[in-house]
Design an enzyme around this catalytic site. Structure first.
Site, PDB file in Angstrom:
ATOM      1  N   SER A   8      19.886  -5.939 -36.627  1.00  0.00           N
ATOM      2  CA  SER A   8      20.983  -6.720 -36.078  1.00  0.00           C
ATOM      3  C   SER A   8      22.226  -6.624 -36.954  1.00  0.00           C
ATOM      4  O   SER A   8      22.140  -6.544 -38.170  1.00  0.00           O
ATOM      5  CB  SER A   8      20.527  -8.170 -35.973  1.00  0.00           C
ATOM      6  OG  SER A   8      21.600  -9.007 -35.645  1.00  0.00           O
ATOM      7  N   SER A   9      23.379  -6.700 -36.305  1.00  0.00           N
ATOM      8  CA  SER A   9      24.632  -6.687 -37.061  1.00  0.00           C
ATOM      9  C   SER A   9      24.926  -8.042 -37.686  1.00  0.00           C
ATOM     10  O   SER A   9      25.737  -8.143 -38.595  1.00  0.00           O
ATOM     11  CB  SER A   9      25.790  -6.266 -36.157  1.00  0.00           C
ATOM     12  OG  SER A   9      25.906  -7.184 -35.083  1.00  0.00           O
ATOM     13  N   LYS A  14      16.690  -7.842 -40.144  1.00  0.00           N
ATOM     14  CA  LYS A  14      15.960  -8.102 -38.910  1.00  0.00           C
ATOM     15  C   LYS A  14      15.507  -6.778 -38.282  1.00  0.00           C
ATOM     16  O   LYS A  14      16.214  -5.795 -38.302  1.00  0.00           O
ATOM     17  CB  LYS A  14      16.841  -8.853 -37.910  1.00  0.00           C
ATOM     18  CG  LYS A  14      16.130  -9.133 -36.596  1.00  0.00           C
ATOM     19  CD  LYS A  14      17.025  -9.897 -35.639  1.00  0.00           C
ATOM     20  CE  LYS A  14      16.259 -10.132 -34.355  1.00  0.00           C
ATOM     21  NZ  LYS A  14      16.952  -9.630 -33.205  1.00  0.00           N
TER      22      LYS A  14
END
Length: 169
Positions: A8-9, A14
Site C-alpha cells: 500500500s502507498s 502491508k
C-alpha cells in the site's frame, strides 16, 4: 500471504491480498453468470428457449473462470501459505473458544460462567478450568489440541470420558 505486488502507498509494510481479491472477483462473475443463466432458463417457453446461447456461453465461461481461478489461487496463494505455529497457538490459548469445546463436558451454562469469570480475572479459559478443578492439565491438552478443535465432533471425546452430569459440582 505471499507477496505478489507492491504494498500500500499509505500503509508501509502491508501485503495486499491481490490473489484472494482476484478469486473473489472470479466468484462474483460466476454468481452473475448464474443469475443470467437462471433468468434465461425462466425465459424459455413451451420447451423452446431462445436464450440457450446465453445459457451455454455463461455456463462455459463460468467453468473456465473457475478452473483458471482455482488454479491461480492454488499456485499463487495456497502453495505459498505458511503457518506461524507459535502465533497460532498463542491466539488459540487466548481464545474463549475453549469454553465451547468443554461445553459438552460441563454444560453450556457452566462453560459460559467459566469464560466470563476468566475474562474478569484476566486469565485464559484454560487457566480458569484448571483453577476450578474441572479438568486436569492432561484432559485439557487432549481437548484443546488444534486437531481436536478443527475436526468435526466433540473435541477430546476419544480420551476424555465424562458427561455433563459427571462434571457438575
Amino acid at each position: 500471504l505471499p507477496e505478489c505486488q507492491a504494498g500500500s502507498s499509505i500503509m508501509p509494510g502491508k501485503v495486499n491480498p491481490v490473489i484472494t481479491e482476484a478469486m473473489t472477483q472470479v466468484c462474483w462473475q460466476v454468481m452473475a453468470n448464474d443469475q443470467a443463466i437462471t433468468l434465461a432458463a425462466q425465459g424459455g417457453q413451451l420447451e423452446l428457449n431462445a436464450f440457450m446461447p446465453l445459457i451455454a456461453h455463461n455456463l462455459l465461461q463460468s467453468l473456465e473462470l473457475l478452473h483458471r481461478g482455482v488454479t491461480m489461487f492454488n499456485t499463487r496463494c495456497i502453495d505459498g501459505l505458511t503457518v506461524n505455529e507459535a502465533q497460532t497457538s498463542y491466539w488459540l490459548e487466548q481464545s474463549a473458544a475453549l469454553a465451547t469445546a468443554v461445553a459438552p463436558y460441563i454444560g453450556h451454562q457452566r462453560a459460559d460462567e467459566i469464560a466470563c469469570e476468566a475474562r474478569k480475572c484476566g486469565i485464559t479459559v484454560h487457566e480458569m478450568l484448571i483453577k476450578e478443578q474441572l479438568f486436569t492439565q492432561e484432559e485439557l491438552d487432549k481437548i484443546s489440541g488444534t486437531y481436536e478443535l478443527t475436526t468435526p465432533g466433540i473435541a477430546g471425546e476419544k480420551w476424555v470420558k465424562r458427561s455433563v452430569k459427571d462434571s457438575r459440582r
